[in-house]
Design an enzyme around this catalytic site. Sequence first.
Site, mmCIF file in Angstrom:
data_model
loop_
_atom_site.group_PDB
_atom_site.id
_atom_site.type_symbol
_atom_site.label_atom_id
_atom_site.label_comp_id
_atom_site.label_asym_id
_atom_site.label_seq_id
_atom_site.Cartn_x
_atom_site.Cartn_y
_atom_site.Cartn_z
ATOM 1 N N TYR A 95 -2.606 30.966 -38.258
ATOM 2 C CA TYR A 95 -2.290 32.110 -37.397
ATOM 3 C C TYR A 95 -2.721 31.805 -35.967
ATOM 4 O O TYR A 95 -3.499 32.526 -35.357
ATOM 5 C CB TYR A 95 -2.988 33.381 -37.904
ATOM 6 C CG TYR A 95 -2.420 33.924 -39.199
ATOM 7 C CD1 TYR A 95 -2.283 33.103 -40.315
ATOM 8 C CD2 TYR A 95 -2.026 35.246 -39.320
ATOM 9 C CE1 TYR A 95 -1.768 33.588 -41.497
ATOM 10 C CE2 TYR A 95 -1.513 35.735 -40.510
ATOM 11 C CZ TYR A 95 -1.386 34.905 -41.589
ATOM 12 O OH TYR A 95 -0.879 35.392 -42.768
ATOM 13 N N LYS A 118 -4.143 22.291 -50.033
ATOM 14 C CA LYS A 118 -2.817 21.730 -50.308
ATOM 15 C C LYS A 118 -2.809 20.363 -49.645
ATOM 16 O O LYS A 118 -1.883 19.992 -48.925
ATOM 17 C CB LYS A 118 -1.714 22.648 -49.748
ATOM 18 C CG LYS A 118 -0.303 22.259 -50.153
ATOM 19 C CD LYS A 118 -0.023 22.372 -51.641
ATOM 20 C CE LYS A 118 1.299 21.708 -51.990
ATOM 21 N NZ LYS A 118 1.542 21.629 -53.445
ATOM 22 N N ASP A 133 -0.626 26.117 -54.954
ATOM 23 C CA ASP A 133 0.434 26.478 -55.908
ATOM 24 C C ASP A 133 -0.136 26.653 -57.317
ATOM 25 O O ASP A 133 0.109 27.664 -57.992
ATOM 26 C CB ASP A 133 1.583 25.451 -55.868
ATOM 27 C CG ASP A 133 1.103 24.005 -55.753
ATOM 28 O OD1 ASP A 133 -0.123 23.771 -55.629
ATOM 29 O OD2 ASP A 133 1.959 23.097 -55.791
ATOM 30 N N ASP A 184 -4.670 35.071 -47.056
ATOM 31 C CA ASP A 184 -3.850 36.285 -46.925
ATOM 32 C C ASP A 184 -2.995 36.474 -48.172
ATOM 33 O O ASP A 184 -2.980 37.536 -48.803
ATOM 34 C CB ASP A 184 -2.968 36.139 -45.672
ATOM 35 C CG ASP A 184 -2.221 37.411 -45.313
ATOM 36 O OD1 ASP A 184 -2.496 38.472 -45.923
ATOM 37 O OD2 ASP A 184 -1.364 37.341 -44.414
ATOM 38 N N ASP A 243 -3.543 39.348 -51.503
ATOM 39 C CA ASP A 243 -2.567 40.355 -51.951
ATOM 40 C C ASP A 243 -2.175 40.114 -53.409
ATOM 41 O O ASP A 243 -2.018 41.065 -54.186
ATOM 42 C CB ASP A 243 -1.303 40.334 -51.081
ATOM 43 C CG ASP A 243 -1.447 41.209 -49.839
ATOM 44 O OD1 ASP A 243 -2.584 41.339 -49.339
ATOM 45 O OD2 ASP A 243 -0.424 41.749 -49.375
HETATM 46 MG MG MG Z 1 -1.676 40.630 -46.053
#
Ligand code: MG
Length: 351
Positions: free
Chosen positions: A136, A186, A219, A243, A247
């Site tokens: 980000y 990763k 993954d 992030d 979720d």
């Molecule tokens: Mg989120």
Amino acid sequence: MMSEQRIAVIPGDGIGAEVIDSARAVLDAVNKRHRIEFSYTEFDWSCERYTRTGAMMPDDGIDTLREFDAILLGAVGWPGVADHVSLWGLLIPIRRAFRQYVNLRPIRTFDGVASPLRSAENVDFVVVRENVEGEYSEIGGRLNRGFPDEMAVQESVFTRVGVSRIADFAFELAKTRRGYVTSATKSNGIVHTLPFWDEVVAERAALHPDVRVDSEHIDALAAKFVLQPERFDVVVGSNLFGDILSDLAAAVAGSIGIAPSANLDPTRRYPSMFEPVHGSAPDIAGRNIANPIGAVWSAAMMLDHLGHATAAADIVDAMTATLADPNTRTADLGGRADTAAVTSALVQRLR
Ligand code: MG
Ligand code: NAI
């Protein structure tokens, strides 16, 4: 007794205001019992304000917040205002200006909250997301807009300081829990930043020999969240990985309506911010049916951060009891109680 602590309250948009009212009522009850003194200052920073004035918050908004001990936020976002405007106009500036480099999300199953997974029971882990760098970043740009060779480049930024401090936070947290950290990576596919992440995490791990650590590719880790969620204790990941994983984890645990989060400056130099994971839910706003538990649990995390662990634990106990009782569950959990009824049940238990 401690001196009064100053809380900035930003209800935001939609159900943000409804769930913050509930969190405030719960805080009043528990604080009275524990003789904790908070003073609250409320700010109307929101998409509603953006529509009126052209800005989510005033120019000196960050300086205004700097004086507070903590920030309690509902949710921001409303149809008609692009989501990147509400995010980059309020939440991201706060996280960055106040160096809230940890995004903490506890994930638990509760009696009365059905997981979509048959197998999920006794799930109890925490996602530690790096919150200020990584994927980000604001570094990058676009070229040749509108032409066939139009392009976009965005750089990921991983620093030794940034990876070390988030790894250290995860290791310290694990010591207060089951002593097990999973690092999301990763490094097989992303050949510069994530091998660097792995190296720094391994260096920090060597300083915490009492904590067990596994490194898992993102993954495979996503699959394990679904297949064996009970095996995790502390999961640490970069901004993007954290992030997505948080979720996914909230969904595995049952409902977005109960999920809390904290944006922490562990150095305590700046105020930290506490907010439910859910958004402003325009589809149910104004109907007094929002589940207030995500905001209430976030308020408990704020109490904990401000040095009131017993009061925080009382809130979690009260939540656990109201969730277990079919009469005090909201519609998203299959119940029929409204927001006000859940709030008063929580307040009764905390008196
Ligand atoms: Mg989120
Ligand atoms: P959302 O979380 O607002 O809603 C998703 C679904 O979950 C909706 O059906 C909603 O009714 C339900 N839901 C959410 N919270 C609930 C609660 N406490 N009780 C019962 N049901 C609940 O996510 P969505 O719809 O993607 O976004 C709506 C707006 O919120 C957008 O503008 C978005 O940008 C913003 N948003 C803001 C966040 C924040 O302030 N941190 C986080 C996520 C979204």
